[in-house]
Scaffold this motif. Structure first.
Motif, PDB file in Angstrom:
ATOM      1  N   ARG A 344       0.832  -1.204   0.000  1.00  0.00           N
ATOM      2  CA  ARG A 344       0.000   0.000   0.000  1.00  0.00           C
ATOM      3  C   ARG A 344       0.873   1.263   0.000  1.00  0.00           C
ATOM      4  NH1 ARG A 344       0.529  -1.255   5.343  1.00  0.00           N
ATOM      5  NH2 ARG A 344       0.808   0.531   6.771  1.00  0.00           N
ATOM      6  N   GLN A 530       0.193  -7.259   6.038  1.00  0.00           N
ATOM      7  CA  GLN A 530      -0.508  -6.025   6.362  1.00  0.00           C
ATOM      8  C   GLN A 530      -0.188  -4.898   5.393  1.00  0.00           C
ATOM      9  OE1 GLN A 530       0.072  -4.985  10.482  1.00  0.00           O
ATOM     10  NE2 GLN A 530      -0.758  -6.923  11.232  1.00  0.00           N
ATOM     11  N   THR A 533      -3.056  -5.585   3.023  1.00  0.00           N
ATOM     12  CA  THR A 533      -4.442  -5.767   3.463  1.00  0.00           C
ATOM     13  C   THR A 533      -4.997  -4.614   4.285  1.00  0.00           C
ATOM     14  OG1 THR A 533      -3.681  -6.992   5.417  1.00  0.00           O
ATOM     15  CG2 THR A 533      -4.207  -8.280   3.445  1.00  0.00           C
ATOM     16  N   THR A 534      -4.150  -3.723   4.801  1.00  0.00           N
ATOM     17  CA  THR A 534      -4.670  -2.561   5.535  1.00  0.00           C
ATOM     18  C   THR A 534      -4.964  -1.433   4.563  1.00  0.00           C
ATOM     19  OG1 THR A 534      -2.394  -1.891   6.000  1.00  0.00           O
ATOM     20  CG2 THR A 534      -3.551  -3.113   7.704  1.00  0.00           C
ATOM     21  N   ARG A 535      -5.771  -0.489   5.008  1.00  0.00           N
ATOM     22  CA  ARG A 535      -6.256   0.553   4.106  1.00  0.00           C
ATOM     23  C   ARG A 535      -5.164   1.551   3.717  1.00  0.00           C
ATOM     24  NH1 ARG A 535     -11.795   3.016   6.360  1.00  0.00           N
ATOM     25  NH2 ARG A 535     -10.539   3.182   8.268  1.00  0.00           N
ATOM     26  N   LYS A 543      -9.847   6.771   2.453  1.00  0.00           N
ATOM     27  CA  LYS A 543      -9.162   5.555   2.879  1.00  0.00           C
ATOM     28  C   LYS A 543      -9.836   4.356   2.224  1.00  0.00           C
ATOM     29  CE  LYS A 543      -7.420   7.289   7.289  1.00  0.00           C
ATOM     30  NZ  LYS A 543      -7.310   7.068   8.752  1.00  0.00           N
ATOM     31  N   TYR A 545      -9.406   0.028   0.788  1.00  0.00           N
ATOM     32  CA  TYR A 545      -8.688  -1.245   0.773  1.00  0.00           C
ATOM     33  C   TYR A 545      -8.207  -1.510  -0.659  1.00  0.00           C
ATOM     34  CZ  TYR A 545     -10.380  -2.283   5.471  1.00  0.00           C
ATOM     35  OH  TYR A 545     -10.622  -2.236   6.826  1.00  0.00           O
ATOM     36  N   ASP A 547      -6.371  -4.508  -1.416  1.00  0.00           N
ATOM     37  CA  ASP A 547      -5.902  -5.899  -1.456  1.00  0.00           C
ATOM     38  C   ASP A 547      -6.349  -6.635  -2.719  1.00  0.00           C
ATOM     39  OD1 ASP A 547      -8.670  -7.214  -0.657  1.00  0.00           O
ATOM     40  OD2 ASP A 547      -8.255  -5.688   0.863  1.00  0.00           O
TER      41      ASP A 547
END
Length: 584
Positions: A344, A530, A533-535, A543, A545, A547
């Motif tokens: 991310r 993470q 998978t985190t925003r 914000k 996702y 993923d």
């Protein structure tokens, strides 16, 4: 006798290789040691030669050259070159320096230049070579005997191996080296060569006449040859900076950046071996923090640009690393693959990618690689992988005599198969990989145990945890993860294997990848990654996702590492069943 048999089978005469002291007496000794037309091949015809000295155990200094007159060239190296160059002064004064002269009945100027270039390629991949001295690369186009080059070179290398197995290891061992694979001496494809010449012209024009900040964007999927192009550019820019005829190039003002610890190590080793400044190899944050002057740098090459951060993190206080690099350089050459964005922190929306491409296209600086150079797989096999990763369907696995694609129903059997490949001289570098679906942190567990990938009866540590044997620690520290001996007992992740090749890869597809209602689906709740998978906070403050894009990219990186083969075990029962059915 074995060499003769191989040469006869190839329909080619044997090369002639002779070793003497690198001294005025040495060439006289050749005439005493060699009889008949062999002397003529070595002293009167084009030859390739190697001057080397073993500075200390496991550390050689090597020069590779070619000439039409070995006697004259040797006198030049002994008498004239030491007055101008420190490397030749060392070799000329060392009593241990040796000269290897290589001749062949089919040698002509083009072939000796090509063999010299190939020798530089192999020497750059030999671990014991610490200094490799040559001031050029000489890739040749087609010529009368160009189809014989590979067979003649292999015959030469086998003979050299008999002289010194440490300096000239078995050919397959050299080719497995990460340094070999990233060497600037690879013969470029037409696509790569055209791109390199175009980029050099753009750089030269920008340095002559300021044209604002130039972004040259080179796009291509995994295995399309982007790293070899960049390595070749880095070396050629350094060469031009050393040449007084090209005053616009400054060797101190060209940098190579990559946001990947293992790849930084490879480029630093290449730079040190070739006498380049290792300080010009860096991670992006260090470069940005050290170079605060706007357009203070001439050229920056960025490998794996899809790993650049697009938000602040830790020591990086900016908002976009590529923007910050562009602000500091006249020309930035970035190689990029949107399908390899994994975190991310480096996430780009589709619109942002299009904007980046549009920026390069407007300046006439967008280059796209379409060839697949890594995997020795048929087009049908590559299409099967694309369907699995991008279309999320499991098609029947096509027959492919050139690529070993196999599905396993037992993870232990998969690991045993990869161990067997790794121990085989024929197959060589092979390692286990897995999706990031088992816990791992940079700090070791408090109970003193290791983070492990555990599937059924198989339990192996995650990468970067096993220590090499004490006597090998210094050596292993310099090697990329996959090349270290102890890592056959570990499982690699995208963070250690991205950008590298394996001959065979054994991939455990973890529980984050499932098969439901006839399609592959990705389950972020089953992932331990993470970073995926985190925003992510977008530029507008939203914000989201991401993923759905990043987890397929993770699978893409893992499934495209194997040059000759790919072995797969899927944890999800339904996915494993679908893959096994596709194999039958």
């Amino acid at each position: 006798m074995a060499d003769t048999t191989k040469s006869e089978a190839a329909g080619l005469p044997q090369p002639v290789v002779e070793e003497v002291a690198f001294s005025r007496q040495g060439l006289t000794d050749i005439q005493k040691k060699v009889a008949g037309n062999r002397v003529e091949l070595l002293l009167e015809y084009p030859t390739v030669y190697i001057v080397y000295d073993k500075e200390k155990p496991h550390a050689y200094q090597v020069y590779v050259g070619e000439t039409n007159n070995i006697e004259q060239r040797t006198r030049q190296h002994l008498e004239d070159d030491p007055l101008r160059r420190e490397d030749w002064r060392y070799l000329a004064e060392s009593s241990a320096s040796q000269l290897l002269v290589i001749g062949h009945p089919h040698f002509n100027k083009s072939l000796t230049l090509d063999i010299e270039n190939n020798m530089m390629l192999y020497m750059s991949g030999v671990e014991s070579v610490k200094k490799l001295n040559n001031r050029r690369e000489n890739q040749q186009n087609k010529y009368y005997t160009f189809k014989e080059k590979d067979k003649i070179f292999s015959a030469i290398w086998r003979k050299l191996h008999n002289f010194d197995p440490e300096l000239f290891p078995i050919e397959e061992v050299v080719r497995d080296s990460a340094l070999f694979k990233a060497s600037p001496f690879h013969t470029l494809t037409k696509e790569q060569d055209h791109a390199r010449e175009l980029i050099l012209r753009r750089i030269q024009a920008a340095l002559h006449v300021p044209q604002g900040h130039q972004l040259i964007l080179v796009e291509g999927e995994a295995g399309s040859g982007k790293t070899v192009l960049l390595s070749s550019l880095f070396y050629q820019l350094w060469q031009l900076g050393e040449d007084k005829n090209y005053s616009e190039f400054n060797t101190a003002n060209s940098y190579l950046l990559v946001n990947h610890n293992e790849q930084v190590k490879v480029y630093e080793n290449i730079a040190a071996k070739l006498g380049m400044n290792t300080a010009n190899v860096s991670k992006p944050t260090a470069f940005i923090n050290n170079e605060q002057t706007a357009a203070g740098v001439d050229v920056v090459l960025v490998d794996e640009a899809h790993l650049l951060w697009t938000q602040g993190k830790q020591s990086y206080r900016g908002e976009n690393q590529l923007d910050d690099i562009l602000a500091r350089a006249k020309v930035v050459v970035a190689v990029f693959d949107k399908k390899q964005i994994l975190s991310r922190e480096g996430y780009l929306t589709t619109n942002e990618i299009h904007k980046l491409e549009h920026h390069a296209k407007q300046q006439g600086n967008w280059i796209q690689f379409k060839q697949q150079l890594r995997m020795n797989a048929s087009e049908a096999t590559q299409t099967w992988l694309t369907s699995l990763i991008e279309r999320h369907v499991v098609d029947p696995i096509p027959a492919d005599s050139s690529y070993d694609l196999k599905i396993f129903d037992d993870p232990v059997a998969l690991y045993q198969a990869i161990q067997a490949k790794a121990q085989s001289k024929e197959h060589g570098l092979s390692r286990m990989l897995a999706t990031f679906d088992w816990p791992y942190k940079n700090k070791p567990p408090k109970d003193g145990q290791l983070y492990r990938v555990t599937v059924g009866k198989l339990s192996l540590p995650w990468n970067l945890q096993l220590k090499p044997a004490k006597q090998q620690r210094g050596r292993m520290k310099r090697l990329a993860w996959a090349e270290q001996d102890q890592t056959i007992g570990e499982v690699g992740s995208t963070f250690t294997i991205q950008g590298f090749d394996l001959n065979y890869s054994g991939v455990i597809i973890g529980p984050s990848v499932k098969y439901r209602d006839g399609h592959v689906v990705f389950d972020p709740k089953a992932s331990q990654n993470q970073k995926a998978t985190t925003r992510r906070t977008l530029a507008n403050g939203e914000k989201v996702y991401v993923d759905k894009e990043l987890l397929p990219n993770e699978l893409n990186v893992l499934l495209t590492r194997g040059v000759n083969g790919l072995y797969i075990y899927a944890v999800d029962d339904a996915l494993r069943a679908a893959l096994l059915a596709a194999q039958s």
